[in-house]
Design a protein around this motif. Structure first.
Motif, PDB file in Angstrom:
ATOM      1  N   LEU A 131      39.803  80.946  -2.761  1.00 38.25           N
ATOM      2  CA  LEU A 131      39.842  80.377  -3.982  1.00 38.25           C
ATOM      3  C   LEU A 131      38.822  80.912  -4.842  1.00 38.25           C
ATOM      4  N   TYR A 153      46.130  82.024  -9.825  1.00 36.84           N
ATOM      5  CA  TYR A 153      46.917  82.162  -8.813  1.00 36.84           C
ATOM      6  C   TYR A 153      47.234  83.639  -8.568  1.00 36.84           C
ATOM      7  N   PHE A 366      48.111  80.284  -0.045  1.00 39.64           N
ATOM      8  CA  PHE A 366      49.132  79.292  -0.707  1.00 39.64           C
ATOM      9  C   PHE A 366      48.528  77.958  -1.057  1.00 39.64           C
ATOM     10  N   VAL A 367      47.766  77.692   0.003  1.00 39.14           N
ATOM     11  CA  VAL A 367      47.106  76.235  -0.261  1.00 39.14           C
ATOM     12  C   VAL A 367      45.914  76.455  -1.482  1.00 39.14           C
ATOM     13  N   ALA A 369      45.941  78.605  -4.010  1.00 38.84           N
ATOM     14  CA  ALA A 369      46.536  78.449  -5.277  1.00 38.84           C
ATOM     15  C   ALA A 369      46.898  77.267  -5.752  1.00 38.84           C
ATOM     16  N   MET A 370      47.033  76.346  -4.756  1.00 40.98           N
ATOM     17  CA  MET A 370      47.471  74.729  -5.324  1.00 40.98           C
ATOM     18  C   MET A 370      46.476  73.562  -5.598  1.00 40.98           C
ATOM     19  N   LEU A 371      45.238  74.275  -4.921  1.00 37.77           N
ATOM     20  CA  LEU A 371      44.035  73.350  -4.921  1.00 37.77           C
ATOM     21  C   LEU A 371      42.762  74.052  -5.658  1.00 37.77           C
ATOM     22  N   PRO A 372      42.872  74.102  -6.992  1.00 32.15           N
ATOM     23  CA  PRO A 372      41.802  75.150  -7.497  1.00 32.15           C
ATOM     24  C   PRO A 372      40.394  74.388  -7.810  1.00 32.15           C
ATOM     25  N   ALA A 440      42.665  66.704  -9.705  1.00 28.94           N
ATOM     26  CA  ALA A 440      43.820  67.116  -9.638  1.00 28.94           C
ATOM     27  C   ALA A 440      44.699  66.502 -10.793  1.00 28.94           C
ATOM     28  N   PRO A 445      46.405  73.980 -15.968  1.00 32.54           N
ATOM     29  CA  PRO A 445      46.156  75.715 -15.390  1.00 32.54           C
ATOM     30  C   PRO A 445      45.898  76.418 -16.485  1.00 32.54           C
TER      31      PRO A 445
END
Length: 446
Positions: A131, A153, A366-367, A369-372, A440, A445
């Motif tokens: 990240l 991402y 993958f994770v 990209a989902m939890l920045p 979150a 984005p």
């Protein structure tokens, strides 16, 4: 006098048929190689989060917690290395944290507990490294192409591809030269960031500095424990036995020299980054201080070449950090999938290694990209993972192995550290996850 456990459930003879031990954790290193590994595992780009951690603590408590964490972790790692040395002298050499804990504490469930915690740490740090590397690429891209269309991402995907390629280094020992470069990079970007923060704080566009804490007392408490968890993650590594396993036996005394090298670098880098970053930006410090130095909607607060070079150094070191923290996962994979009798580079072992390590890196990417939220992820990993392994278990293992008298200072210092950091870990877990959920919900984005 220390008393060794009565029976070794993990005899050293097992290592000859253990592909994880023979391949990933091969024992060929010198003490300075261990120092390089330790420094990469500890002195990473997470130090850019130190000003952010000070936001929830302020100057006084921030300095106290930073110093206390440094002293306690050095003491903790020293005790753990002594336990490992004692076991080795008694013919009970351990190369894995989980096996050491299960052997000394005599509890089978401890073996699986440490596996779970180490997996959480390794995966969490792997996610964080990918990240932050993606954020570094995004910073460079946004300055070179201000109106570019690429999103975070997409940069994370690029980093993941590079990590897949680098993950094919077969052994921990094979990373020794990479980790030497990592040590030099950490010194390089720290000095660059410190200089940039001082320049920013003295410039005519310097931000208005505010060091006040949050107004609500409950919010201050949550922020303080989140910051403590972040500091635990910054100082922790959770893989000291695996690093000591890379030393050529006998390893007795070598790890202390490696720790001395590591903590010399820690002293130089951590204090300078924390002081300069928090001084320049106060409670406006981001979880990545580089974002403060290169604003999206105004002039850069520091020379572009200085910040740009720091970003490049951080980016390069993040690949080394990701590799170091993947080694325990790779060792577990190799132990289950490889055949030690067919050679490290045989087709039988090479193909499973390629597939499994690729899948692991894809999952981490993958994770990420989902939890920045890098700072919040550091807090969660610190509370759930690093505090048990680095602030609790070493003291317990030492007391169980060496059995210091209950009237001794050592015994009660260890008990105090165990109780204090167990409490901090429980509260820190709650506050860090709370902060992650709040961020979150508010995230937009880029």
């Amino acid at each position: 006098m220390p008393q060794p456990p009565q029976a070794d459930p993990f005899p050293e003879s097992r290592l000859k048929s253990d592909a994880g031990a023979a391949f990933v954790l091969e024992s060929k290193g010198k003490w300075w190689h261990a120092g390089f590994h330790l420094t990469t595992a500890t002195v990473g780009s997470t130090l850019l989060t130190l000003p952010y951690a000070f936001r929830g603590l302020g100057w006084g408590l921030g300095f106290f917690c930073l110093t206390a964490m440094g002293c306690v972790t050095f003491y903790s790692y020293y005790l753990l290395s002594k336990v490992l040395d004692h076991c080795e002298k008694a013919g009970r050499r351990h190369i894995r944290f989980r096996e050491l804990a299960a052997d000394v504490l005599g509890s089978g469930w401890m073996f699986y507990f440490v596996i779970f915690i180490q997996t959480a740490i390794n995966t969490g740090v792997g996610i964080g490294a990918i990240l932050l590397a993606g954020e570094c690429l995004q910073i460079m891209y946004s300055n070179l192409v201000p109106n570019g269309s690429l999103k975070l991402y997409e940069f994370i995907a690029m980093v993941t591809v590079v990590m897949i390629l680098l993950s094919q280094f077969p052994t921990f020992h094979s990373l020794r030269h990479i980790n030497l470069v990592s040590l030099l990079l950490s010194l390089g970007y720290t000095f660059l960031v410190v200089g940039a923060c001082i320049h920013a704080g003295l410039s005519k566009n310097a931000p208005i500095r505010d060091y006040s804490l949050e107004a609500s007392s409950s919010a201050r408490v949550f922020s303080a424990f989140t910051s403590i968890s972040i500091l635990a993650a910054i100082f922790g590594n959770g893989i000291l036995p695996e690093i000591q396993a890379t030393l050529a036996p006998p390893a007795t005394g070598k790890m202390v020299k490696g720790l001395a090298l590591c903590y010399t670098v820690i002293f130089v880098t951590f204090y300078s980054a924390a002081i300069s970053g928090y001084w320049a930006f106060g409670n406006e410090a981001y979880s990545n201080i580089l974002k403060n130095l290169m604003l999206d909607d105004g002039p850069s607060l520091a020379p572009t070449i200085v910040v740009g070079l720091a970003v490049v150094f951080v980016l390069l070191q993040l690949f080394a950090i990701g590799l170091v923290y993947s080694q325990v996962a790779y060792e577990i994979m190799e132990k289950q999938s490889a055949d030690v009798n067919q050679g490290m580079f045989s087709k039988r072992n090479l193909i499973p290694r390629l597939i499994l390590r690729t899948l692991y890196m894809i999952f981490c990417g993958f994770v990420a990209a989902m939890l920045p939220f890098f700072g919040d992820i550091s807090g969660v990993v610190g509370a759930i993972g690093f505090i048990p392994l680095d602030f609790v278990l070493p003291m317990l293992l030492y007391n169980m192995t060496y059995k210091p008298p209950k009237s001794s200072c050592t015994y009660w210092i260890n008990i105090f550290i165990i109780i204090a950091f167990t409490g901090a870990g429980i509260i820190g877990s709650f506050s860090s996850i709370r902060k992650l959920v709040l961020d979150a919900n508010n995230f937009k984005p880029l």
